[in-house]
Design an enzyme around this catalytic site. Structure first.
Site, PDB file in Angstrom:
ATOM      1  N   HIS A  21      -7.885   0.029  -4.896  1.00 16.08           N
ATOM      2  CA  HIS A  21      -8.904  -0.062  -3.843  1.00 16.08           C
ATOM      3  C   HIS A  21      -9.684   1.243  -3.834  1.00 16.08           C
ATOM      4  O   HIS A  21      -9.182   2.264  -3.368  1.00 16.08           O
ATOM      5  CB  HIS A  21      -8.186  -0.312  -2.504  1.00 16.08           C
ATOM      6  CG  HIS A  21      -9.088  -0.360  -1.316  1.00 16.08           C
ATOM      7  ND1 HIS A  21      -8.618  -0.283  -0.025  1.00 16.08           N
ATOM      8  CD2 HIS A  21     -10.441  -0.498  -1.208  1.00 16.08           C
ATOM      9  CE1 HIS A  21      -9.618  -0.365   0.819  1.00 16.08           C
ATOM     10  NE2 HIS A  21     -10.746  -0.484   0.133  1.00 16.08           N
ATOM     11  N   HIS A  34      -0.731  -1.782  -4.082  1.00 22.37           N
ATOM     12  CA  HIS A  34      -2.088  -1.457  -3.621  1.00 22.37           C
ATOM     13  C   HIS A  34      -2.244   0.062  -3.661  1.00 22.37           C
ATOM     14  O   HIS A  34      -1.487   0.801  -3.039  1.00 22.37           O
ATOM     15  CB  HIS A  34      -2.266  -1.990  -2.202  1.00 22.37           C
ATOM     16  CG  HIS A  34      -3.647  -1.859  -1.660  1.00 22.37           C
ATOM     17  ND1 HIS A  34      -4.650  -2.749  -1.952  1.00 22.37           N
ATOM     18  CD2 HIS A  34      -4.186  -0.943  -0.816  1.00 22.37           C
ATOM     19  CE1 HIS A  34      -5.749  -2.395  -1.307  1.00 22.37           C
ATOM     20  NE2 HIS A  34      -5.501  -1.291  -0.611  1.00 22.37           N
ATOM     21  N   ASP A  63      -6.694  -5.772   4.741  1.00 17.64           N
ATOM     22  CA  ASP A  63      -6.106  -4.440   4.554  1.00 17.64           C
ATOM     23  C   ASP A  63      -6.255  -3.632   5.831  1.00 17.64           C
ATOM     24  O   ASP A  63      -7.367  -3.319   6.251  1.00 17.64           O
ATOM     25  CB  ASP A  63      -6.850  -3.769   3.381  1.00 17.64           C
ATOM     26  CG  ASP A  63      -6.297  -2.413   3.011  1.00 17.64           C
ATOM     27  OD1 ASP A  63      -5.259  -2.013   3.551  1.00 17.64           O
ATOM     28  OD2 ASP A  63      -6.927  -1.752   2.156  1.00 17.64           O
ATOM     29  N   GLY A  67      -3.377  -2.521   9.272  1.00 22.56           N
ATOM     30  CA  GLY A  67      -2.731  -3.039  10.483  1.00 22.56           C
ATOM     31  C   GLY A  67      -2.018  -4.371  10.286  1.00 22.56           C
ATOM     32  O   GLY A  67      -1.827  -5.117  11.243  1.00 22.56           O
ATOM     33  N   MET A 111     -11.803  -5.431   5.216  1.00 22.62           N
ATOM     34  CA  MET A 111     -11.052  -4.349   5.865  1.00 22.62           C
ATOM     35  C   MET A 111     -10.807  -4.725   7.326  1.00 22.62           C
ATOM     36  O   MET A 111     -11.731  -5.100   8.049  1.00 22.62           O
ATOM     37  CB  MET A 111     -11.836  -3.036   5.811  1.00 22.62           C
ATOM     38  CG  MET A 111     -11.895  -2.375   4.443  1.00 22.62           C
ATOM     39  SD  MET A 111     -10.299  -2.057   3.656  1.00 22.62           S
ATOM     40  CE  MET A 111      -9.509  -0.969   4.843  1.00 22.62           C
ATOM     41  N   PHE A 126      -7.277   5.714   6.527  1.00 17.97           N
ATOM     42  CA  PHE A 126      -5.958   6.130   6.991  1.00 17.97           C
ATOM     43  C   PHE A 126      -5.029   4.926   7.135  1.00 17.97           C
ATOM     44  O   PHE A 126      -5.476   3.851   7.559  1.00 17.97           O
ATOM     45  CB  PHE A 126      -6.071   6.840   8.344  1.00 17.97           C
ATOM     46  CG  PHE A 126      -6.936   8.070   8.282  1.00 17.97           C
ATOM     47  CD1 PHE A 126      -6.379   9.304   7.939  1.00 17.97           C
ATOM     48  CD2 PHE A 126      -8.303   7.983   8.510  1.00 17.97           C
ATOM     49  CE1 PHE A 126      -7.178  10.436   7.851  1.00 17.97           C
ATOM     50  CE2 PHE A 126      -9.113   9.112   8.414  1.00 17.97           C
ATOM     51  CZ  PHE A 126      -8.556  10.341   8.087  1.00 17.97           C
ATOM     52  N   MET A 145      -9.354   7.633  -2.354  1.00 18.90           N
ATOM     53  CA  MET A 145     -10.339   8.154  -1.387  1.00 18.90           C
ATOM     54  C   MET A 145     -10.948   9.439  -1.919  1.00 18.90           C
ATOM     55  O   MET A 145     -10.242  10.249  -2.525  1.00 18.90           O
ATOM     56  CB  MET A 145      -9.650   8.445  -0.055  1.00 18.90           C
ATOM     57  CG  MET A 145      -8.882   7.266   0.495  1.00 18.90           C
ATOM     58  SD  MET A 145      -8.141   7.704   2.076  1.00 18.90           S
ATOM     59  CE  MET A 145      -7.045   6.295   2.301  1.00 18.90           C
ATOM     60  N   GLY A 189       1.096  -1.429   4.371  1.00 16.62           N
ATOM     61  CA  GLY A 189       1.573  -0.094   4.040  1.00 16.62           C
ATOM     62  C   GLY A 189       2.679   0.346   4.969  1.00 16.62           C
ATOM     63  O   GLY A 189       3.868   0.226   4.660  1.00 16.62           O
ATOM     64  N   GLY A 231      -1.591   3.162   8.968  1.00 15.61           N
ATOM     65  CA  GLY A 231      -0.960   3.184  10.287  1.00 15.61           C
ATOM     66  C   GLY A 231      -1.877   2.947  11.474  1.00 15.61           C
ATOM     67  O   GLY A 231      -1.501   3.230  12.611  1.00 15.61           O
ATOM     68  N   SER A 279       0.842  -1.205   0.000  1.00 16.13           N
ATOM     69  CA  SER A 279       0.000   0.000   0.000  1.00 16.13           C
ATOM     70  C   SER A 279       0.872   1.248   0.000  1.00 16.13           C
ATOM     71  O   SER A 279       1.514   1.580   0.992  1.00 16.13           O
ATOM     72  CB  SER A 279      -0.918   0.032   1.225  1.00 16.13           C
ATOM     73  OG  SER A 279      -1.559   1.289   1.269  1.00 16.13           O
ATOM     74  N   ASP A 323      -4.663   3.107  -2.989  1.00 17.52           N
ATOM     75  CA  ASP A 323      -5.855   3.509  -2.219  1.00 17.52           C
ATOM     76  C   ASP A 323      -6.432   4.823  -2.723  1.00 17.52           C
ATOM     77  O   ASP A 323      -5.794   5.864  -2.594  1.00 17.52           O
ATOM     78  CB  ASP A 323      -5.469   3.693  -0.743  1.00 17.52           C
ATOM     79  CG  ASP A 323      -5.256   2.363  -0.041  1.00 17.52           C
ATOM     80  OD1 ASP A 323      -6.177   1.528  -0.074  1.00 17.52           O
ATOM     81  OD2 ASP A 323      -4.172   2.169   0.533  1.00 17.52           O
ATOM     82  N   MET A 382     -12.137   3.582  -2.407  1.00 18.37           N
ATOM     83  CA  MET A 382     -12.933   3.978  -1.231  1.00 18.37           C
ATOM     84  C   MET A 382     -13.686   5.230  -1.625  1.00 18.37           C
ATOM     85  O   MET A 382     -13.426   6.324  -1.125  1.00 18.37           O
ATOM     86  CB  MET A 382     -11.992   4.212  -0.037  1.00 18.37           C
ATOM     87  CG  MET A 382     -11.451   2.909   0.540  1.00 18.37           C
ATOM     88  SD  MET A 382     -10.042   3.188   1.623  1.00 18.37           S
ATOM     89  CE  MET A 382      -8.738   3.229   0.417  1.00 18.37           C
TER      90      MET A 382
HETATM   91  C1  DX5 Z   1      -6.718   2.253   4.650  1.00 22.51           C
HETATM   92  C2  DX5 Z   1      -6.122   1.716   3.382  1.00 22.51           C
HETATM   93  C3  DX5 Z   1      -4.968   0.819   3.581  1.00 22.51           C
HETATM   94  C4  DX5 Z   1      -3.802   1.391   4.326  1.00 22.51           C
HETATM   95  C5  DX5 Z   1      -3.161   0.284   5.088  1.00 22.51           C
HETATM   96  O1  DX5 Z   1      -7.932   2.849   4.339  1.00 22.51           O
HETATM   97  O2  DX5 Z   1      -7.103   0.995   2.645  1.00 22.51           O
HETATM   98  O3  DX5 Z   1      -4.550   0.232   2.360  1.00 22.51           O
HETATM   99  O4  DX5 Z   1      -2.850   2.017   3.512  1.00 22.51           O
HETATM  100  O5  DX5 Z   1      -2.132   0.834   5.829  1.00 22.51           O
HETATM  101  P1  DX5 Z   1      -1.392   0.066   6.992  1.00 22.51           P
HETATM  102  O6  DX5 Z   1      -0.781  -1.152   6.420  1.00 22.51           O
HETATM  103  O7  DX5 Z   1      -0.407   1.094   7.436  1.00 22.51           O
HETATM  104  O8  DX5 Z   1      -2.432  -0.221   8.046  1.00 22.51           O
HETATM  105 ZN    ZN Z   2      -6.542  -0.229   0.865  1.00 22.84          ZN
END
Ligand code: DX5
Ligand code: ZN
Length: 215
Positions: free
Chosen positions: A66, A33, A175, A177, A137, A143, A37, A197, A145, A8, A35, A68
């Protein structure tokens, strides 16, 4: 099932994004990946079509997009034209998931359907033989982290059971954590595609971090 890693780039250094993609590919990631948004489906904005198009040539591994966003249907052609290989949309965002899946596949891309942590996993059951991947998810989307939500393990296991019972070779992606500690848990529950990510992009040694997710 082999574990695939999707990097990510939300946690990448955007000032040197092309190099980050090359590093992820060299480190053994299977996919990038991406993302997207819209500030509406999730309370954040990220990047979109022009960014994807400008970095598509930087690596050869597939782009796992992905979405969102509230209106995925309207942007499938643009992401396909820009070089997406796979598109996942959210079940919560659309009234007719089948139409979105058909549209993605009509462009020659693979399709995925996703649910947020509080959406019942059964929502995707009617579509598992129509998609290539289902994304559970494991944090609230929006976000990078954040901390992994342990309750989602049951959803992964229920989805794998349903897919196995129907004889569907479904890719189950997780996806949010995902790192050294959570990877074995989601894999044991039945996930085979791990998005990561912050864990991999903030590690000192990306190839070692990627390898640790497969162990
Ligand atoms: C969150 C994203 C993820 C995110 C994962 O909405 O869809 O792809 O980047 O990030 P980490 O791996 O840091 O949780
Ligand atoms: Zn994602």
């Amino acid at each position: 099932m082999n574990t695939k890693i999707s990097a990510s780039i939300l946690s990448a250094d955007f000032s040197r994004l092309g190099e980050e993609l090359k590093n992820a590919e060299k480190a053994g990631c299977d996919m990038i990946h991406f993302d997207v948004m819209d500030g509406h489906f999730v309370p954040n904005l990220s990047y979109g079509i022009p960014v994807l198009k400008s970095v598509r040539h930087c690596c050869a591994i597939p782009f796992d997009v992905h979405l969102m966003i509230t209106d995925p249907m309207s942007y499938i052609d643009a992401f396909a034209d820009a070089g997406a290989d796979h598109i996942t949309f959210h079940a919560e965002a659309v009234s007719d998931p089948r139409a979105v899946i058909d549209k993605i596949r009509s462009r020659g891309l693979t399709a995925g359907i996703s649910v947020k942590p509080k959406t019942p996993v059964e929502t995707v059951f009617p579509f598992i033989d129509l998609v290539d991947m289902a994304l559970i998810m494991t944090v609230e989307p929006g976000f990078g982290g954040q901390g992994f939500i342990p309750d989602t393990l049951e959803k992964i296991a229920a989805l794998r059971k349903e897919a196995d019972q129907k004889g569907v070779p479904l890719d189950i992606e997780v996806d949010g954590g995902i790192g050294f500690n959570t990877a074995p848990k989601v894999r044991a529950a039945g996930a085979n595609v791990l998005v990561s990510g912050s864990y991999i992009f903030r590690s000192e040694d990306m190839p070692a971090a990627v390898a640790s997710l497969r162990r």
